[in-house]
Scaffold this motif. Structure first.
Motif, PDB file in Angstrom:
ATOM      1  N   HIS A 279     -10.827  12.026  -4.930  1.00 38.18           N
ATOM      2  CA  HIS A 279     -11.577  12.576  -6.440  1.00 38.18           C
ATOM      3  C   HIS A 279     -12.588  11.170  -6.849  1.00 38.18           C
ATOM      4  CE1 HIS A 279      -8.612  15.635  -7.670  1.00 38.18           C
ATOM      5  NE2 HIS A 279      -9.292  16.108  -6.560  1.00 38.18           N
ATOM      6  N   HIS A 280     -11.841   9.922  -6.563  1.00 39.48           N
ATOM      7  CA  HIS A 280     -12.810   8.878  -7.155  1.00 39.48           C
ATOM      8  C   HIS A 280     -13.155   7.884  -6.226  1.00 39.48           C
ATOM      9  CE1 HIS A 280     -12.346  10.109 -11.362  1.00 39.48           C
ATOM     10  NE2 HIS A 280     -11.015  10.566 -10.880  1.00 39.48           N
ATOM     11  N   ARG A 281     -12.587   7.829  -4.919  1.00 35.30           N
ATOM     12  CA  ARG A 281     -13.194   7.068  -3.978  1.00 35.30           C
ATOM     13  C   ARG A 281     -13.070   5.705  -4.231  1.00 35.30           C
ATOM     14  NH1 ARG A 281     -13.231   9.342   0.690  1.00 35.30           N
ATOM     15  NH2 ARG A 281     -14.850   8.093   1.640  1.00 35.30           N
ATOM     16  N   VAL A 282     -11.657   5.198  -4.592  1.00 35.45           N
ATOM     17  CA  VAL A 282     -11.294   3.922  -5.246  1.00 35.45           C
ATOM     18  C   VAL A 282     -11.554   2.942  -3.759  1.00 35.45           C
ATOM     19  CG1 VAL A 282      -9.651   2.294  -5.658  1.00 35.45           C
ATOM     20  CG2 VAL A 282      -9.969   4.555  -6.663  1.00 35.45           C
ATOM     21  N   THR A 283     -12.250   1.955  -3.978  1.00 34.79           N
ATOM     22  CA  THR A 283     -12.658   0.865  -2.832  1.00 34.79           C
ATOM     23  C   THR A 283     -11.883  -0.526  -3.004  1.00 34.79           C
ATOM     24  OG1 THR A 283     -14.242  -0.195  -4.195  1.00 34.79           O
ATOM     25  CG2 THR A 283     -14.958   1.844  -2.964  1.00 34.79           C
ATOM     26  N   ILE A 284     -11.450  -0.680  -4.025  1.00 34.25           N
ATOM     27  CA  ILE A 284     -10.462  -1.999  -4.238  1.00 34.25           C
ATOM     28  C   ILE A 284      -9.166  -1.457  -4.929  1.00 34.25           C
ATOM     29  CG2 ILE A 284     -10.337  -4.278  -5.046  1.00 34.25           C
ATOM     30  CD1 ILE A 284     -12.516  -3.796  -3.219  1.00 34.25           C
ATOM     31  N   LEU A 285      -8.330  -1.896  -4.173  1.00 36.87           N
ATOM     32  CA  LEU A 285      -6.587  -1.635  -4.841  1.00 36.87           C
ATOM     33  C   LEU A 285      -5.705  -2.946  -4.784  1.00 36.87           C
ATOM     34  CD1 LEU A 285      -4.674   0.265  -5.861  1.00 36.87           C
ATOM     35  CD2 LEU A 285      -3.909   0.938  -3.510  1.00 36.87           C
ATOM     36  N   GLN A 286      -5.401  -3.507  -5.750  1.00 35.15           N
ATOM     37  CA  GLN A 286      -4.483  -4.498  -5.927  1.00 35.15           C
ATOM     38  C   GLN A 286      -3.118  -3.766  -6.492  1.00 35.15           C
ATOM     39  OE1 GLN A 286      -4.750  -8.425  -8.424  1.00 35.15           O
ATOM     40  NE2 GLN A 286      -4.040  -6.806  -9.651  1.00 35.15           N
ATOM     41  N   ALA A 287      -2.128  -4.130  -5.778  1.00 37.03           N
ATOM     42  CA  ALA A 287      -0.877  -3.240  -5.897  1.00 37.03           C
ATOM     43  C   ALA A 287       0.303  -4.139  -5.223  1.00 37.03           C
ATOM     44  CB  ALA A 287      -0.862  -1.893  -5.238  1.00 37.03           C
ATOM     45  N   THR A 288       1.469  -3.728  -5.845  1.00 34.91           N
ATOM     46  CA  THR A 288       2.989  -4.334  -5.343  1.00 34.91           C
ATOM     47  C   THR A 288       2.996  -3.522  -4.018  1.00 34.91           C
ATOM     48  OG1 THR A 288       4.153  -2.868  -6.589  1.00 34.91           O
ATOM     49  CG2 THR A 288       3.562  -4.989  -7.645  1.00 34.91           C
ATOM     50  N   PRO A 289       3.970  -4.033  -3.204  1.00 40.73           N
ATOM     51  CA  PRO A 289       4.181  -3.120  -1.871  1.00 40.73           C
ATOM     52  C   PRO A 289       5.167  -2.100  -2.267  1.00 40.73           C
ATOM     53  CG  PRO A 289       4.426  -5.695  -1.591  1.00 40.73           C
ATOM     54  CD  PRO A 289       4.209  -5.604  -3.235  1.00 40.73           C
ATOM     55  N   THR A 290       5.775  -2.064  -3.464  1.00 38.27           N
ATOM     56  CA  THR A 290       6.730  -0.883  -3.944  1.00 38.27           C
ATOM     57  C   THR A 290       5.723   0.371  -4.234  1.00 38.27           C
ATOM     58  OG1 THR A 290       8.309  -2.385  -4.843  1.00 38.27           O
ATOM     59  CG2 THR A 290       8.205  -0.171  -6.008  1.00 38.27           C
ATOM     60  N   LEU A 291       4.602  -0.095  -4.973  1.00 42.27           N
ATOM     61  CA  LEU A 291       3.712   0.962  -5.051  1.00 42.27           C
ATOM     62  C   LEU A 291       3.138   1.655  -4.045  1.00 42.27           C
ATOM     63  CD1 LEU A 291       1.922   2.568  -7.339  1.00 42.27           C
ATOM     64  CD2 LEU A 291       0.040   1.187  -7.182  1.00 42.27           C
ATOM     65  N   LEU A 292       2.630   0.730  -3.166  1.00 48.32           N
ATOM     66  CA  LEU A 292       2.242   1.389  -1.890  1.00 48.32           C
ATOM     67  C   LEU A 292       3.255   2.139  -1.101  1.00 48.32           C
ATOM     68  CD1 LEU A 292      -0.381   1.313   0.056  1.00 48.32           C
ATOM     69  CD2 LEU A 292       0.795  -0.732   1.296  1.00 48.32           C
ATOM     70  N   ARG A 293       4.447   1.769  -0.813  1.00 52.42           N
ATOM     71  CA  ARG A 293       5.501   2.363  -0.319  1.00 52.42           C
ATOM     72  C   ARG A 293       5.795   3.720  -0.675  1.00 52.42           C
ATOM     73  NH1 ARG A 293       8.173  -2.813   0.118  1.00 52.42           N
ATOM     74  NH2 ARG A 293       8.047  -3.604   2.233  1.00 52.42           N
ATOM     75  N   ARG A 294       5.622   3.751  -2.142  1.00 51.17           N
ATOM     76  CA  ARG A 294       5.813   5.188  -2.978  1.00 51.17           C
ATOM     77  C   ARG A 294       4.992   6.413  -2.086  1.00 51.17           C
ATOM     78  NH1 ARG A 294       6.002   4.334  -9.427  1.00 51.17           N
ATOM     79  NH2 ARG A 294       8.221   3.529  -9.676  1.00 51.17           N
ATOM     80  N   PHE A 295       3.780   5.936  -1.502  1.00 48.16           N
ATOM     81  CA  PHE A 295       3.016   6.911  -1.002  1.00 48.16           C
ATOM     82  C   PHE A 295       3.737   7.572   0.158  1.00 48.16           C
ATOM     83  CE2 PHE A 295      -0.377   4.596  -2.970  1.00 48.16           C
ATOM     84  CZ  PHE A 295      -1.137   5.687  -3.583  1.00 48.16           C
ATOM     85  N   GLY A 296       4.554   6.544   0.723  1.00 45.15           N
ATOM     86  CA  GLY A 296       5.348   7.192   2.161  1.00 45.15           C
ATOM     87  C   GLY A 296       4.325   6.975   3.314  1.00 45.15           C
ATOM     88  N   SER A 297       4.844   6.637   4.572  1.00 43.02           N
ATOM     89  CA  SER A 297       4.181   6.209   5.458  1.00 43.02           C
ATOM     90  C   SER A 297       3.209   7.130   5.864  1.00 43.02           C
ATOM     91  CB  SER A 297       5.063   5.740   6.639  1.00 43.02           C
ATOM     92  OG  SER A 297       5.751   6.929   6.989  1.00 43.02           O
ATOM     93  N   GLN A 298       3.463   8.638   5.887  1.00 43.76           N
ATOM     94  CA  GLN A 298       2.470   9.648   6.502  1.00 43.76           C
ATOM     95  C   GLN A 298       1.382   9.525   5.433  1.00 43.76           C
ATOM     96  OE1 GLN A 298       4.463  13.434   6.793  1.00 43.76           O
ATOM     97  NE2 GLN A 298       2.604  14.470   7.122  1.00 43.76           N
TER      98      GLN A 298
END
Length: 995
Positions: A279-298
């Motif tokens: 929807h918003h085409r985010v270009t810059i993401l600052q995050a904790t590894p936990t937040l990223l892992r929440r998406f799941g590897s797939q």
């Protein structure tokens, strides 16, 4: 240069460009503010604050709000006063926030209008605020007065603390200098924001951050990430986590756009991924590894780090960086996203170092287990590694110290700080060839979304079993934070994978013991024959309560003569009670209420007293079933579950919702008086410690009772209907009067109670389990424990009662299923399932069924013989639910499917949801079509699924704005369920003829 000046510079160039976007992620369109609107809104707030705030010394204003379109304007408005903003999280424990505000001696706080009731209810006993308040648009300004806080005393205290702190934290050279340059917290334009952190001791610490400390971060990241006005940055961090400052001001100082979404959406991976990258085409993401892992590897590979992703820069920090092997596995072939490791501490806010992972490393096909270095200092930052004697080292192990001439903050009561002060981080590293690699925390803490969690040294200890474990502090424990059963299973799985073997009994130790005990247990299991030294457990202070006088009987009854029904000295009410899994209780009625118009088996755990079976005819089944002239109201569906256009589709609409103040993981109990069903009541508790009684039809709160800790246990009603029984995290079982919530009796166990009680309608006894590994039989009328049984494992799930044979079933996290005699507590039989049992057992006429973490649904006879098992591909936390005919059994799995099996263990159908199914399904008659059976189920991403129970065809789906661990309960056409966005919901299920 200040943060607000950076924004003003950008606004003067990009005044008509979009500065902020807030997307509710529902049916409404996103809201946008241009830079011009942002600055104008901020200036209006600044004028308001200048008019009504009279500052003494430190200029600070609290901000109590949830993320929204106005958030950046409010922050900017406070900064322009000038004053520092002090964020207060509405979802944080009030005691912690009060400590923060009082320690700051905060005089003013801006409260979002939508949060006023929550603010007042959370702090009315803790704060002494003006009854007279001033409103400004969507904000209300409160003036705070603190008891026993005198300026002179505070100044003396601050001076003493300053002297101690500077002695220990200043650089060596600064001690010798007689005329040092200092930064003064009282200077008008000095401070930008104020936060609190757990610090290296675990005690919340106040951190006041000057503009001069944070602005270099903003300026360097703008260059490092090559930010332009075309970029979209996501506000991933909560305001109380200082990386949020970087996210906000890197965007707003560059002419870029800042995207904000509700907090509840951040925990819904698939929804968040769609919003950010589609929807918003985010270009810059600052995050904790936990937040990223929440998406799941797939999802990471297909969306976040796909070949076509919009994401240019991914900066990971706040926690240990993922291994390069894992990181490379997350990237789709052709992905060009730049990935950074960033490191820092709040005490030198915000970031200190950066390292960009080289493209050739990311694209290499070779397996790489090397750690990722911390990298290079950010602008103005000085990084030192010192040994235990305080000397700087160029090679070897040591502790990181951070600082820089202007990179200094004020801690707690410091009023002035020497420029160039270096702060100890508590982080240990190793230096090799000039490169710095992270080893671990001094205090065994890691951050999870800005909050510290004491579990990282579990993994460090396992990976380095030969190392000295004396670094592990006594007080380190696995944090209970709701949904901890899922986290504990993941941690258990990771540990067992690392050591290469199963570790029996470890799960219960993770949930109830210290890191030291976890470590010792692993050592003893992995090296049973080694002469290893384990460490003393004498420090462990488990709950032991003096008022518990029951003897330890190992199943022997304390009152063995008790076999007859209780002689109640209280008024007996006729009622119907519904709880998760289609369980129905209807004692004391002149009729025997059958389960949705059918006779339940005499052994069902939905039990109704067998003494009342003789009168079964006079209850009108429509009270439960309803009538409809149309008997063909099932919508036809395609195989993918999409309703056919034109089919008479059902819909769910919110009837009411009630704010409990914190996450609702408990499932509702619905009690309908037989005489007046319109006075039906929903009983439910939440993480806010609050137990509530809510009118089923109107949503009006009848009463609230604050208990001693978090509530995840679902309530149970007593046989007489006059009492509600609920367990609590503090180890207590509360018996409350059902009409007003008053405490009637409190029974003490020795650990948290997450198990929901079950009542025996033949005797009135209540049965419940505890994390103290015991099962209890309670006589609430005589206020005593009848028996106490050691179960050989933590009892997380709820007991199940069978009348014929008269058995009581308990399941443990040690993998035991126990059959117990309800009157005496003696064991009838037990079966070891080999893996933890979070699922509650469920009885029917012939069998008892239960789900297991190994992914199997197990079926036993009432004599302990295993009849069959049905396998799914992921753990089963969901408890089984049977159909009215007891010919089918329904349950969910972490593999995202809802299953229907026959009582012979054969698959009838399965339906794929969009996330894991943790909760228990509920089978019920369609209120608009009495001959049709439906099934309600919830997936953890907040979706409610209504299926036709015979075929598994989708009838309708509804998405709640938060995660769901609660199980649905249905009465008539109303579905009640709790949500992790703090609300309990009642939804109307409408057929095509009622929409």
């Amino acid at each position: 240069m200040t943060l607000q000046e950076l924004v003003h510079q950008a606004a003067s160039i990009y005044s008509d460009k979009i500065a902020v976007c807030f997307d509710e992620c529902n049916d409404q369109s996103p809201i946008y503010y241009t830079y011009k609107t942002l600055v104008n809104t901020a200036s209006e707030l600044s004028d308001f604050l200048l008019l009504y705030c009279d500052f003494q010394e430190i200029r600070e204003i609290g901000l109590y709000c949830h993320p929204g379109i106005n958030l950046p304007s409010w922050i900017l408005g406070i900064l322009q006063v000038p004053a520092a903003y002090a964020p207060v999280d509405p979802d944080a424990p009030p005691a912690l926030s009060t400590h923060f505000m009082k320690k700051c001696n905060l005089k003013y706080i801006l409260v979002e209008k939508q949060q006023i009731n929550k603010f007042k209810s959370s702090y009315e006993t803790l704060l002494n605020y003006d009854t007279f308040t001033i409103e400004h648009n969507d904000l209300v300004l409160f003036r705070l007065y603190w008891k026993n806080v005198e300026e002179s005393l505070m100044l003396n205290d601050r001076k003493e603390k300053y002297e101690k702190v500077t002695d220990s934290t200043s650089s060596e050279n600064s001690k010798e200098e007689k005329s040092e340059e200092h930064l003064d917290v009282r200077l008008k334009h000095c401070l930008a924001y104020v936060l609190h952190t757990s610090g290296t001791t675990g005690i919340p610490k106040i951190v006041r951050v000057p503009h001069a400390c944070i602005v270099p971060n903003i300026q360097h990241f703008r260059v490092l990430f090559e930010i332009t006005q075309e970029d979209v940055l996501f506000l991933a961090s909560p305001l109380t986590f200082d990386p949020s400052v970087v996210e906000i001001f890197v965007a707003l100082s560059s002419g870029a756009s800042l995207l904000i979404v509700p907090t509840s959406v951040k925990v819904l991976p698939s929804k968040l991924a769609t919003v950010l990258f589609s929807h918003h085409r985010v270009t810059i993401l600052q995050a904790t590894p936990t937040l990223l892992r929440r998406f799941g590897s797939q999802l990471i590979k297909s969306t976040v780090l796909s070949a076509s992703t919009s994401l240019r820069v991914l900066a990971l920090g706040g926690e240990a960086f993922p291994s390069l092997t894992i990181l490379k596995s997350w990237r789709e072939l052709g992905n060009r996203t730049q990935i950074f490791n960033i490191y820092g501490i709040t005490e030198v806010s915000s970031w200190a170092t950066f390292y960009r992972i080289p493209e050739k490393v990311l694209n290499s096909t070779l397996k790489c287990e090397l750690p990722v270095q911390l990298g290079f200092p950010l602008h103005g930052t000085v990084v030192e590694v010192r040994d235990t004697d305080g000397f700087m080292i160029q090679e070897g192990n040591g502790q990181v110290f951070l600082g820089g001439r202007n990179r200094v903050c004020f801690l707690d009561g410091e009023m002035t700080v020497p420029l160039g002060t270096m702060r100890a981080t508590g982080d240990f590293v190793t230096v090799k060839n000039g490169e710095i690699f992270f080893l671990g925390r001094k205090d065994s803490q890691i951050k999870r979304h800005g909050k510290r969690l004491n579990i990282d040294l579990v993994q460090q200890s396992i990976l380095n079993l030969s190392e000295d474990s004396s670094k592990i502090p006594d007080e380190s424990v696995f944090l209970n934070s709701g949904g901890d059963s899922l986290k504990s299973i993941r941690l258990l799985s990771e540990i067992e994978k690392l050591v290469g073997t199963s570790v029996p009994g470890l799960l219960e130790i993770i949930l109830s013991s210290s890191i030291l005990e976890i470590y010792n247990h692993i050592l003893q299991t992995v090296f049973p024959d080694e002469d290893l030294i384990t460490f003393s457990k004498n420090y462990v202070m488990k709950r032991k309560f003096n008022d518990v006088s029951q003897e330890e009987t190992s199943g022997k009854s304390l009152h063995q003569k008790f076999v007859m029904p209780l002689n109640l000295d209280t008024e007996i009410n006729a009622f119907i009670a519904l709880s998760r899994g289609s369980q129905i209780l209807a004692p004391n009625t002149t009729v025997f209420l059958t389960r949705f118009g059918h006779f339940p088996s005499a052994c069902s755990s939905d039990l109704i007293s067998q003494t009342n079976i003789q009168n079964v005819k006079t209850l009108n089944p429509s009270a439960l079933i309803g009538k409809s002239k149309d008997s063909t109201c099932v919508a036809k569906v395609y195989e993918d579950g999409t309703p056919v256009i034109g089919a008479e589709k059902m819909e769910l609409h919110v009837r009411w919702r009630s704010d409990t103040g914190k996450c609702v993981d408990a499932s509702p109990l619905v009690v309908i008086p037989a005489i007046d069903k319109l006075s039906a009541t929903v009983y439910i508790g939440s993480h806010s410690h609050k137990m509530m009684a809510v009118d089923l039809y109107s949503g009006k709160v009848n009463w609230e009772q604050i208990l001693g800790d978090r509530i995840e246990s679902s309530a149970c009603v007593s046989k007489c209907g006059n009492f509600i029984v609920v367990g609590c995290y503090n180890g207590l079982i509360y018996v409350l009067k059902s009409n007003n919530g008053e405490k009637y009796w409190v029974f003490t166990t020795e650990n948290a109670v997450k198990s929901s009680a079950t009542v025996d309608p033949t005797t009135g006894l209540l049965y419940v389990g505890s994390h103290d590994q015991h099962a209890y039989a309670l006589d609430i009328y005589k206020k005593k424990c009848v028996w106490k049984l050691k179960c050989g494992g933590t009892v997380f799930s709820s007991p199940c009662l069978s009348l014929i044979p008269h058995h009581l079933y308990f399941a443990t996290l040690g993998g035991l299923l126990l059959a117990v005699h309800p009157a005496t507590g003696s064991r009838v039989w037990k079966h070891s399932c080999g893996k933890p049992l979070f699922s509650s057992p469920r009885c029917c006429l012939q069998f008892v069924c239960i789900g297991c973490v190994d992914g199997n649904l197990l079926c036993f006879t009432h004599f302990g013989e295993q009849v069959w098992q049905f396998s799914t591909s992921e753990p089963i936390f969901s408890s089984p639910c049977t159909s009215t005919s007891e010919q089918e059994i329904f349950f969910g799995s972490h593999d995202c499917f809802i299953y229907c099996c026959s009582m012979k263990g054969h698959l009838q159908w399965k339906f794929k949801t969009t996330s894991r199914v943790y909760s228990t399904p509920f089978a019920f008659h369609n209120h608009n079509c009495s001959n049709e059976m439906l099934l309600a189920a919830a997936s953890t991403d907040g979706k409610l699924w209504i299926l036709e129970s015979k075929s598994g065809q989708l009838q309708t789906v509804y998405e709640l704005p938060g995660e769901v661990f609660s199980s649905p309960v249905v009465w008539e056409s109303m579905l009640i369920i709790g949500c992790r966005n703090n609300y309990v919901y009642c939804l109307d299920l409408l057929g095509g003829n009622k929409k």
